[in-house]
Design an enzyme around this catalytic site. Sequence first.
Site, PDB file in Angstrom:
ATOM      1  N   CYS A  66       0.892  62.960  35.920  1.00 12.23           N
ATOM      2  CA  CYS A  66       1.779  62.337  33.882  1.00 12.23           C
ATOM      3  C   CYS A  66       3.149  62.414  34.890  1.00 12.23           C
ATOM      4  O   CYS A  66       4.505  61.692  34.174  1.00 12.23           O
ATOM      5  CB  CYS A  66       2.058  64.010  33.294  1.00 12.23           C
ATOM      6  N   ASP A  97       5.499  64.381  35.200  1.00 19.31           N
ATOM      7  CA  ASP A  97       5.954  66.475  34.964  1.00 19.31           C
ATOM      8  C   ASP A  97       4.910  66.816  34.432  1.00 19.31           C
ATOM      9  O   ASP A  97       4.025  66.921  33.612  1.00 19.31           O
ATOM     10  CB  ASP A  97       7.016  65.961  33.654  1.00 19.31           C
ATOM     11  N   CYS A 101      11.811  65.818  35.794  1.00 23.04           N
ATOM     12  CA  CYS A 101      13.363  65.390  36.099  1.00 23.04           C
ATOM     13  C   CYS A 101      14.113  65.949  35.474  1.00 23.04           C
ATOM     14  O   CYS A 101      13.549  67.160  34.797  1.00 23.04           O
ATOM     15  CB  CYS A 101      12.814  63.043  35.388  1.00 23.04           C
ATOM     16  N   CYS A 120      10.032  66.108  27.578  1.00 19.62           N
ATOM     17  CA  CYS A 120      10.289  66.812  28.297  1.00 19.62           C
ATOM     18  C   CYS A 120      10.507  68.787  27.269  1.00 19.62           C
ATOM     19  O   CYS A 120      10.208  70.144  27.996  1.00 19.62           O
ATOM     20  CB  CYS A 120      11.168  67.391  28.861  1.00 19.62           C
TER      21      CYS A 120
END
Lengths: 390, 185
Positions: free
Chosen positions: B35, B37, B61, B105
């Site tokens: 993915c 992350d 990130c 995120c």
Amino acid sequence: MKIVYTDNNATTRVADEVIQEMLPYFGEFYGNPSSMHTFGDQTAKKIKEARQRVADLIHADPEEIVFTSCGTESDNSAVYSAINASPDKKHIITSNVEHPAINNLFKLLKRTRGYRVTFVPVDKKGLLNLDVLYKSLSDDTALVSLMWANNETGVLFPIAEIAQRVREKGILFHTDAVQAAGKVPIDVRTSGVDMLSLSGHKIHAPKGVGVLYIRKGVKFSPFFIGGHQEKGRRGGTENSVSIIGLGKAAELAKAHLPVMDTEVRTLRDYLQNRLLEKIPSCSVNGDLEKRLPNTLSIGFDAVEGESILLMLDREGICASSGSACTSGSLDPSHVLMAMEVPFKSAHGSIRFSLSHYNTREEMDHIIAALVPVIERLRAMSPFWKDGKVV
Amino acid sequence: MWDYTDKVKDHFLRPRNVGELEGANAVGETGSLNCGDALKLFLKVNENERIVDATFMTFGCASAVASSSALTEIIKGMTLTEAAKLTNEDISDYLGGLPKEKMHCSVMGQAALRKAIANYRGIQILEKPGQVVCECFDVTDLEITDAVKKNGLKTTEDVTNYLKAGGGCGKCLDRIEQLIESVNA
């Protein structure tokens, strides 16, 4: 903070000599090169000189040079002209690692105009599958467009060999040489391409100017319809200042080619080998030999590219990533995916692209900064334990 | 460059509570190497079901690291019941907001927390409810309609920003479009 600029495949610093060449034409000599007076003609003469200089860089005839606004316009012009030239042919060929200027255009033509598109695959080193390419050539093929050098990995395609095979079949051949120009020798005569795209800002000219080379005798229909400029091949008043700058940049690029092949290549190899030595679990993306001398794409396992870049940014280091997160899309770069680079290193791939302005000290600065950055990010990565990927 | 808030930058460059947590009695993992992350959350929960310590390990990130760091700061001292109510917006708000392309995120933080709580309570989250729509990122139709309803999402792009769904091969974009229409109908 001192900037270490190693993102020259994105854009380059405008050379001081180029700025000096352009300055008078921003101010004093603002005449329109098409005007019927000596004042405007001064600009026309300078554009003529620029055309000659660009032609010299790629061994073309000045009449074969058309100035455009950028590499993307050159690519679009070439493709639309080629398909307009053979309206009955409905098949076009490119690779699956092209710049968006070609990739997205081919996808659009497929979706909206019913073109059959062959995206020729590359192998794990980024080298083109020539078998697939040659087998896909048919009587229905209007155009083959392939990049000379890849922007992300620097991998070179054997353009001269391909162009010959394609043209033998009576099919038009275009190459996007935006990344190759100024980094490796380009000779349109011996390579036999029909059309070739260049961009000014990749060779130390300003942004907003490009070139389309159109071989004499190739039927061309313009993309911009307007005045008689560029012999009717591209309407619109010339961006005279930038064209004049590009002329100077082309002259310098030609002079610097040996430097690219020696000093810049040595710096790139130095950076590459030191990083491979000092950082475990990292690997170079792309063929090591058939590659631009200035480009290094290197993947670090178990860490993510944006995080690396933002930490390097704090040290004044400018690079770019093949990673999703920087571009706003979520997948890793289509180039690295096409090469089947494993996810573990694709997400953590960084591109350093050098120019003759870079120094050994700058490479040492990058190495010194990058080693602890990777260590730090790996220390917080759930996929890194005891010195390896888990 | 992303327009990150000072707080995001701070939590990225000086992440709080990084690393494995010794004596952790609850762990929640989400995301994967594919993915781009992933987050592993460690909790130490006391006999009163209060989170006395929390740490994380994140691959991703800057906003993924910052969201994880923020999450651990927010939940320390909360009871599990309180923590279970935490939303991704709470994480994003704590950081002064995230770029919309990076909302996933914060969603990742919420998902890891939910899994850690389930892990503590001995509940196994066997299967996600609904049918998988996005195969690249394993997102179901119910997750999508839920996110569309809760966050007033209007476009497939919004859905991708929140859930990553549709951000891979893109084959499921038509289906996501239909789901958005069905919610907003």
